[in-house]
Scaffold this motif. Structure first.
Motif, PDB file in Angstrom:
ATOM      1  N   LEU A 167       0.853  -1.200   0.000  1.00 38.18           N
ATOM      2  CA  LEU A 167       0.000   0.000   0.000  1.00 38.18           C
ATOM      3  C   LEU A 167       0.879   1.238   0.000  1.00 38.18           C
ATOM      4  N   ARG A 168       0.327   2.334  -0.522  1.00 38.73           N
ATOM      5  CA  ARG A 168       1.050   3.591  -0.445  1.00 38.73           C
ATOM      6  C   ARG A 168       0.097   4.741  -0.139  1.00 38.73           C
ATOM      7  N   ILE A 169       0.666   5.766   0.462  1.00 41.70           N
ATOM      8  CA  ILE A 169      -0.106   6.957   0.791  1.00 41.70           C
ATOM      9  C   ILE A 169       0.700   8.167   0.351  1.00 41.70           C
ATOM     10  N   SER A 170       0.016   9.121  -0.219  1.00 36.57           N
ATOM     11  CA  SER A 170       0.684  10.348  -0.674  1.00 36.57           C
ATOM     12  C   SER A 170       1.188  11.153   0.522  1.00 36.57           C
ATOM     13  N   LEU A 171       2.326  11.805   0.317  1.00 38.25           N
ATOM     14  CA  LEU A 171       2.875  12.682   1.357  1.00 38.25           C
ATOM     15  C   LEU A 171       2.348  14.109   1.225  1.00 38.25           C
ATOM     16  N   ASP A 172       1.309  14.296   0.404  1.00 39.18           N
ATOM     17  CA  ASP A 172       0.818  15.654   0.139  1.00 39.18           C
ATOM     18  C   ASP A 172       0.301  16.360   1.384  1.00 39.18           C
ATOM     19  N   GLU A 173      -0.430  15.621   2.224  1.00 42.27           N
ATOM     20  CA  GLU A 173      -1.020  16.266   3.394  1.00 42.27           C
ATOM     21  C   GLU A 173      -0.243  15.825   4.635  1.00 42.27           C
ATOM     22  N   ALA A 174       0.772  16.571   4.953  1.00 44.66           N
ATOM     23  CA  ALA A 174       1.662  16.169   6.045  1.00 44.66           C
ATOM     24  C   ALA A 174       2.164  17.394   6.777  1.00 44.66           C
ATOM     25  N   ALA A 175       2.512  17.168   8.019  1.00 47.63           N
ATOM     26  CA  ALA A 175       3.113  18.248   8.808  1.00 47.63           C
ATOM     27  C   ALA A 175       4.153  17.654   9.736  1.00 47.63           C
ATOM     28  N   CYS A 176       5.155  18.430  10.031  1.00 46.12           N
ATOM     29  CA  CYS A 176       6.197  17.975  10.930  1.00 46.12           C
ATOM     30  C   CYS A 176       6.227  18.854  12.165  1.00 46.12           C
ATOM     31  N   LYS A 177       6.741  18.269  13.224  1.00 44.14           N
ATOM     32  CA  LYS A 177       6.981  19.043  14.427  1.00 44.14           C
ATOM     33  C   LYS A 177       8.368  18.648  14.897  1.00 44.14           C
ATOM     34  N   VAL A 178       9.195  19.634  15.142  1.00 46.19           N
ATOM     35  CA  VAL A 178      10.591  19.376  15.465  1.00 46.19           C
ATOM     36  C   VAL A 178      10.993  20.252  16.647  1.00 46.19           C
ATOM     37  N   ARG A 179      11.582  19.636  17.647  1.00 51.87           N
ATOM     38  CA  ARG A 179      12.191  20.432  18.706  1.00 51.87           C
ATOM     39  C   ARG A 179      13.650  20.059  18.801  1.00 51.87           C
ATOM     40  N   THR A 180      14.505  21.054  18.826  1.00 54.85           N
ATOM     41  CA  THR A 180      15.931  20.831  19.009  1.00 54.85           C
ATOM     42  C   THR A 180      16.420  21.841  20.036  1.00 54.85           C
ATOM     43  N   GLY A 181      17.621  21.656  20.496  1.00 51.64           N
ATOM     44  CA  GLY A 181      18.253  22.655  21.354  1.00 51.64           C
ATOM     45  C   GLY A 181      18.023  22.429  22.832  1.00 51.64           C
ATOM     46  N   GLY A 182      18.556  23.323  23.601  1.00 50.96           N
ATOM     47  CA  GLY A 182      18.552  23.196  25.057  1.00 50.96           C
ATOM     48  C   GLY A 182      17.265  23.672  25.687  1.00 50.96           C
ATOM     49  N   PRO A 183      17.232  23.672  27.012  1.00 50.39           N
ATOM     50  CA  PRO A 183      16.023  24.094  27.721  1.00 50.39           C
ATOM     51  C   PRO A 183      15.743  25.575  27.523  1.00 50.39           C
ATOM     52  N   VAL A 184      14.478  25.927  27.576  1.00 54.38           N
ATOM     53  CA  VAL A 184      14.063  27.338  27.534  1.00 54.38           C
ATOM     54  C   VAL A 184      13.410  27.622  28.882  1.00 54.38           C
ATOM     55  N   ASP A 185      14.186  28.216  29.747  1.00 56.28           N
ATOM     56  CA  ASP A 185      13.702  28.466  31.107  1.00 56.28           C
ATOM     57  C   ASP A 185      13.085  29.850  31.221  1.00 56.28           C
ATOM     58  N   ASP A 186      12.258  30.008  32.238  1.00 57.65           N
ATOM     59  CA  ASP A 186      11.749  31.337  32.564  1.00 57.65           C
ATOM     60  C   ASP A 186      12.930  32.196  33.023  1.00 57.65           C
ATOM     61  N   GLU A 187      12.863  33.448  32.659  1.00 56.59           N
ATOM     62  CA  GLU A 187      13.948  34.384  32.985  1.00 56.59           C
ATOM     63  C   GLU A 187      14.317  34.326  34.473  1.00 56.59           C
ATOM     64  N   GLU A 188      13.292  34.287  35.314  1.00 57.82           N
ATOM     65  CA  GLU A 188      13.563  34.346  36.760  1.00 57.82           C
ATOM     66  C   GLU A 188      14.137  33.045  37.320  1.00 57.82           C
ATOM     67  N   ASP A 189      14.160  31.988  36.502  1.00 58.17           N
ATOM     68  CA  ASP A 189      14.728  30.715  36.980  1.00 58.17           C
ATOM     69  C   ASP A 189      16.202  30.542  36.593  1.00 58.17           C
ATOM     70  N   LEU A 190      16.699  31.431  35.739  1.00 60.54           N
ATOM     71  CA  LEU A 190      18.035  31.205  35.157  1.00 60.54           C
ATOM     72  C   LEU A 190      19.154  31.199  36.195  1.00 60.54           C
ATOM     73  N   ALA A 191      18.952  31.906  37.276  1.00 58.54           N
ATOM     74  CA  ALA A 191      20.019  31.995  38.284  1.00 58.54           C
ATOM     75  C   ALA A 191      19.951  30.852  39.305  1.00 58.54           C
ATOM     76  N   LEU A 192      18.936  29.983  39.185  1.00 55.04           N
ATOM     77  CA  LEU A 192      18.821  28.880  40.154  1.00 55.04           C
ATOM     78  C   LEU A 192      20.024  27.934  40.035  1.00 55.04           C
ATOM     79  N   PRO A 193      20.463  27.390  41.174  1.00 54.18           N
ATOM     80  CA  PRO A 193      21.623  26.486  41.149  1.00 54.18           C
ATOM     81  C   PRO A 193      21.226  25.074  40.700  1.00 54.18           C
ATOM     82  N   VAL A 194      20.785  24.967  39.444  1.00 57.17           N
ATOM     83  CA  VAL A 194      20.271  23.695  38.907  1.00 57.17           C
ATOM     84  C   VAL A 194      20.991  23.387  37.594  1.00 57.17           C
TER      85      VAL A 194
END
Lengths: 226, 226
Positions: free
Chosen positions: B158-185
């Protein structure tokens, strides 16, 4: 090929028909497959279309848990009482046989049928999310800033019972037709392994790596038996 | 986080709502995600229940292909004209943030919507399955016993067309809240990589390893950019 003893009778939905000798209905196989997974795929219908959405998962007792934003279309659809199917698959290798037809793959998969229920109790929700963190990074929950009320209120936690589940597992080498065994063809397995890479520290972070980061690669899952 | 340029307008079904900044609708991202996969998960409804079934897949041009036994319930359901959803997900790492709430995962996923069609033409079916073998093990098709008429007749492609498709990609490091950046973590990424293990030769096989077996580990996919 290993075939664990069936301990739990399958339901009409979970009885494996295709390559039924690879089916496993025992609890230990199911829990091992679930616990080795960071994500699952969830199939559900919203009335007009089927969707298949990957999401993070974890286990507590005899339930599989997922979470997400209150605004998620998937979470809304999953709490509407619809029957859904959650599948977890680990691909362990390509099985190269002497004939094209007998090529296969080694895998461990679990399919769970049922309905999700919302974890409404605030303490139960907090405890569940803490267990999720414990799965991701043992000991980390005590080191980070915990969720505040706003964050907990924006988060939905759902769970589904593991009662109606079935596994399918293939291990081992190729199974060739008798008359193909003498063919001058290499046969065997090309293993695939989920490996843990070296931790990548956030450049903005000056902290020494804690135990769960130091142990990340040391604790790497062993190569599954082929 | 990388966010490829959107090149293909999403359909109502493929427009990503949740964390929309991770959406990608460009063809190159889609093809890369599909080509890196040995298996996909297919969601379909048989009228009474939703199912989520993992199966091997490969690509030819602008179609995704799957195959199986003629007797497969899934293949029968997929050729009944039902709208289905095929999802491919690669998990690339756990993202450890300074707050519980901002923990995440790095991944590449593709969702394809549409209907499967049967590859009925015998030559097209043979060619497709040969391309599948080429994906699994380049050059192997010429070395093995090819399928005979009985085997081809028992197999549905069987085959299906790739015409109706979407991707979701996450890369990279954490995105922290500004006020959390100084935490010792400690904050950063714990990478997950699909690694190729050493080939395991069938004990009954005396053949020297061919090029596609020797190259299996050398060709191992590089660690995805985090």
């Amino acid at each position: 090929m290993s075939k664990p003893t069936a301990e739990q009778p399958p339901s009409p939905r979970t009885r494996v028909r295709r390559i039924a000798e690879n089916a496993a209905y025992d609890r230990a196989t199911l829990l091992a497959i679930v616990d080795a997974a960071y994500l699952c795929h969830i199939a559900f219908s919203d009335g007009s279309a089927s969707h298949c959405i990957p999401t993070a998962c974890w286990r507590e007792g005899q339930h599989l848990y997922i979470h997400g934003s209150n605004g998620s279309r998937m979470l809304k659809a999953l709490t509407s009482g619809a029957d859904i199917c959650v599948t977890i698959t680990h691909l362990d290798g390509l099985v190269l046989a002497r004939s094209a037809f007998n090529h296969s793959m080694n895998y461990r998969s679990a399919m769970i049928y049922g309905q999700f229920e919302c974890v409404d109790d605030l303490q139960a929700k907090r405890d569940s999310l803490a267990r999720f963190m414990e799965k991701l990074a043992p000991g980390r929950q005590a080191q980070i800033r915990p969720g505040n009320d706003k964050e907990f209120n924006a988060t939905t936690v759902l769970r589904i019972s593991l009662d109606e589940a079935a596994c399918k597992v293939r291990t081992g080498g190729p199974v060739d037709d008798e008359e193909d065994l003498a063919l001058p063809v290499w046969a065997g397995v090309l293993p695939l392994i989920q490996q843990r890479g070296a931790p990548i520290q956030d450049p903005a972070c000056q902290q020494a790596a804690p135990e769960h980061v130091l142990a990340w690669q040391a604790d790497s899952a062993e190569i599954p038996a082929q």
